[in-house]
Design a protein around this motif. Structure first.
Motif, PDB file in Angstrom:
ATOM      1  N   UNK A 136     -58.765  71.688  23.850  1.00  0.00           N
ATOM      2  CA  UNK A 136     -57.455  71.110  24.107  1.00  0.00           C
ATOM      3  C   UNK A 136     -56.279  71.971  23.694  1.00  0.00           C
ATOM      4  N   UNK A 137     -56.517  73.241  23.397  1.00  0.00           N
ATOM      5  CA  UNK A 137     -55.408  74.119  22.979  1.00  0.00           C
ATOM      6  C   UNK A 137     -54.312  74.123  24.033  1.00  0.00           C
ATOM      7  N   UNK A 138     -53.083  74.020  23.550  1.00  0.00           N
ATOM      8  CA  UNK A 138     -51.916  74.040  24.425  1.00  0.00           C
ATOM      9  C   UNK A 138     -50.894  74.997  23.836  1.00  0.00           C
ATOM     10  N   UNK A 139     -50.337  75.838  24.680  1.00  0.00           N
ATOM     11  CA  UNK A 139     -49.243  76.720  24.284  1.00  0.00           C
ATOM     12  C   UNK A 139     -47.961  76.139  24.871  1.00  0.00           C
ATOM     13  N   UNK A 140     -46.844  76.444  24.242  1.00  0.00           N
ATOM     14  CA  UNK A 140     -45.561  75.928  24.711  1.00  0.00           C
ATOM     15  C   UNK A 140     -44.615  77.103  24.958  1.00  0.00           C
ATOM     16  N   UNK A 141     -44.163  77.206  26.198  1.00  0.00           N
ATOM     17  CA  UNK A 141     -43.252  78.275  26.607  1.00  0.00           C
ATOM     18  C   UNK A 141     -41.850  77.708  26.701  1.00  0.00           C
ATOM     19  N   UNK A 142     -40.958  78.214  25.872  1.00  0.00           N
ATOM     20  CA  UNK A 142     -39.552  77.818  25.911  1.00  0.00           C
ATOM     21  C   UNK A 142     -38.847  78.817  26.815  1.00  0.00           C
ATOM     22  N   UNK A 143     -38.374  78.329  27.949  1.00  0.00           N
ATOM     23  CA  UNK A 143     -37.698  79.197  28.914  1.00  0.00           C
ATOM     24  C   UNK A 143     -36.302  79.528  28.407  1.00  0.00           C
ATOM     25  N   UNK A 201     -34.057  85.434  25.222  1.00  0.00           N
ATOM     26  CA  UNK A 201     -35.411  85.615  25.747  1.00  0.00           C
ATOM     27  C   UNK A 201     -36.200  84.305  25.695  1.00  0.00           C
ATOM     28  N   UNK A 202     -37.305  84.281  26.418  1.00  0.00           N
ATOM     29  CA  UNK A 202     -38.230  83.151  26.344  1.00  0.00           C
ATOM     30  C   UNK A 202     -39.018  83.265  25.049  1.00  0.00           C
ATOM     31  N   UNK A 254     -49.312  86.041  32.816  1.00  0.00           N
ATOM     32  CA  UNK A 254     -48.613  85.768  34.082  1.00  0.00           C
ATOM     33  C   UNK A 254     -47.440  84.812  33.891  1.00  0.00           C
ATOM     34  N   UNK A 255     -47.532  83.914  32.927  1.00  0.00           N
ATOM     35  CA  UNK A 255     -46.514  82.869  32.740  1.00  0.00           C
ATOM     36  C   UNK A 255     -45.291  83.333  31.966  1.00  0.00           C
ATOM     37  N   UNK A 256     -45.445  84.386  31.167  1.00  0.00           N
ATOM     38  CA  UNK A 256     -44.370  84.810  30.261  1.00  0.00           C
ATOM     39  C   UNK A 256     -43.639  86.040  30.778  1.00  0.00           C
ATOM     40  N   UNK A 257     -42.309  86.003  30.786  1.00  0.00           N
ATOM     41  CA  UNK A 257     -41.548  87.204  31.111  1.00  0.00           C
ATOM     42  C   UNK A 257     -41.823  88.305  30.078  1.00  0.00           C
ATOM     43  N   UNK A 258     -41.629  89.569  30.433  1.00  0.00           N
ATOM     44  CA  UNK A 258     -41.958  90.675  29.516  1.00  0.00           C
ATOM     45  C   UNK A 258     -41.262  90.614  28.152  1.00  0.00           C
ATOM     46  N   UNK A 259     -40.066  90.053  28.085  1.00  0.00           N
ATOM     47  CA  UNK A 259     -39.314  90.039  26.825  1.00  0.00           C
ATOM     48  C   UNK A 259     -39.627  88.812  25.964  1.00  0.00           C
ATOM     49  N   UNK A 260     -40.642  88.043  26.329  1.00  0.00           N
ATOM     50  CA  UNK A 260     -40.992  86.821  25.604  1.00  0.00           C
ATOM     51  C   UNK A 260     -41.347  87.107  24.148  1.00  0.00           C
ATOM     52  N   UNK A 261     -40.784  86.325  23.250  1.00  0.00           N
ATOM     53  CA  UNK A 261     -41.118  86.407  21.827  1.00  0.00           C
ATOM     54  C   UNK A 261     -42.345  85.557  21.569  1.00  0.00           C
ATOM     55  N   UNK A 262     -43.258  86.048  20.731  1.00  0.00           N
ATOM     56  CA  UNK A 262     -44.489  85.326  20.427  1.00  0.00           C
ATOM     57  C   UNK A 262     -44.409  84.727  19.033  1.00  0.00           C
ATOM     58  N   UNK A 263     -44.672  83.429  18.951  1.00  0.00           N
ATOM     59  CA  UNK A 263     -44.734  82.732  17.674  1.00  0.00           C
ATOM     60  C   UNK A 263     -46.134  82.134  17.530  1.00  0.00           C
ATOM     61  N   UNK A 264     -47.035  82.862  16.849  1.00  0.00           N
ATOM     62  CA  UNK A 264     -48.399  82.363  16.682  1.00  0.00           C
ATOM     63  C   UNK A 264     -48.468  81.275  15.621  1.00  0.00           C
TER      64      UNK A 264
END
Length: 134
Positions: free
Chosen positions: A35-42, A45-46, A79-89
Motif C-alpha cells: 500500500x505504499x503511496x508517494x505524494x507529489x506536490x505540484x 519546484x515540485x 516519469x511523474x516528477x519534473x527534473x527539478x523535483x525535490x525529494x523528501x524521503x
C-alpha cells in the motif's frame, strides 16, 4: 490496499487533493509495502514525499513486494516528477548509504567521474546536515 483505522477518504492512484493553493497528487508506489503511496506536490519546484520507497542514495527494502515492483515504481516516479523535483524521503540514510558505494559494500563508483560525483554527494549531504534548520 492497507486497512488504516480512522481513514475517512482513501486515495487512489492519481487522485488529486488540494491543500490551500497546493495540488497534491497521490501516486501508488508498491514495492516496499503493497500500500505504499508517494505524494507529489505540484509547483515550482515540485516536491515528492516518497515515504520508505525512495531514499537519497537508495531505496526501502521490498517487504511486501519484489524487485520488479520496485523497478516499476521507480520508473513511474521518474516519469511523474519534473527534473527539478525535490525529494523528501521518509528516512534520512544518505550518510549511511552513500559511503557504502565507496567502501565496496555496494556496487558502483567504477570510473573516476562516478567516484568524484559520489564523493561530492557525500560532502554535500554532510554540509546540509551541519546547517541549522531554517
Amino acid at each position: 490496499v492497507d486497512a488504516v483505522s480512522g481513514c475517512t477518504h482513501p486515495l487512489r492512484d492519481g487522485d488529486e487533493v488540494r491543500v490551500g493553493s497546493l495540488r497534491v497528487v497521490a501516486l501508488s508506489a508498491p514495492g516496499h509495502t503493497a500500500g505504499s503511496t508517494a505524494f507529489l506536490v505540484r509547483g515550482s519546484p515540485s516536491a515528492l514525499f516518497g515515504g520508505d520507497v525512495l531514499f537519497c542514495g537508495g531505496c526501502g527494502a521490498p517487504f511486501e513486494g519484489c524487485a520488479d515492483d520496485m523497478v516499476s515504481t521507480f520508473a513511474k516516479l521518474w516519469r511523474s516528477c519534473p527534473p527539478e523535483t525535490l525529494l523528501f524521503p521518509g528516512h534520512e540514510y544518505t550518510l549511511s548509504i552513500l559511503p557504502q558505494y565507496v567502501t565496496g559494500a555496494l556496487p558502483g563508483a567504477d570510473t573516476p567521474d562516478v567516484y568524484a560525483k559520489l564523493c561530492a554527494a557525500i560532502y554535500r549531504a554532510r554540509e546540509l546536515r551541519a546547517q541549522a534548520p531554517p
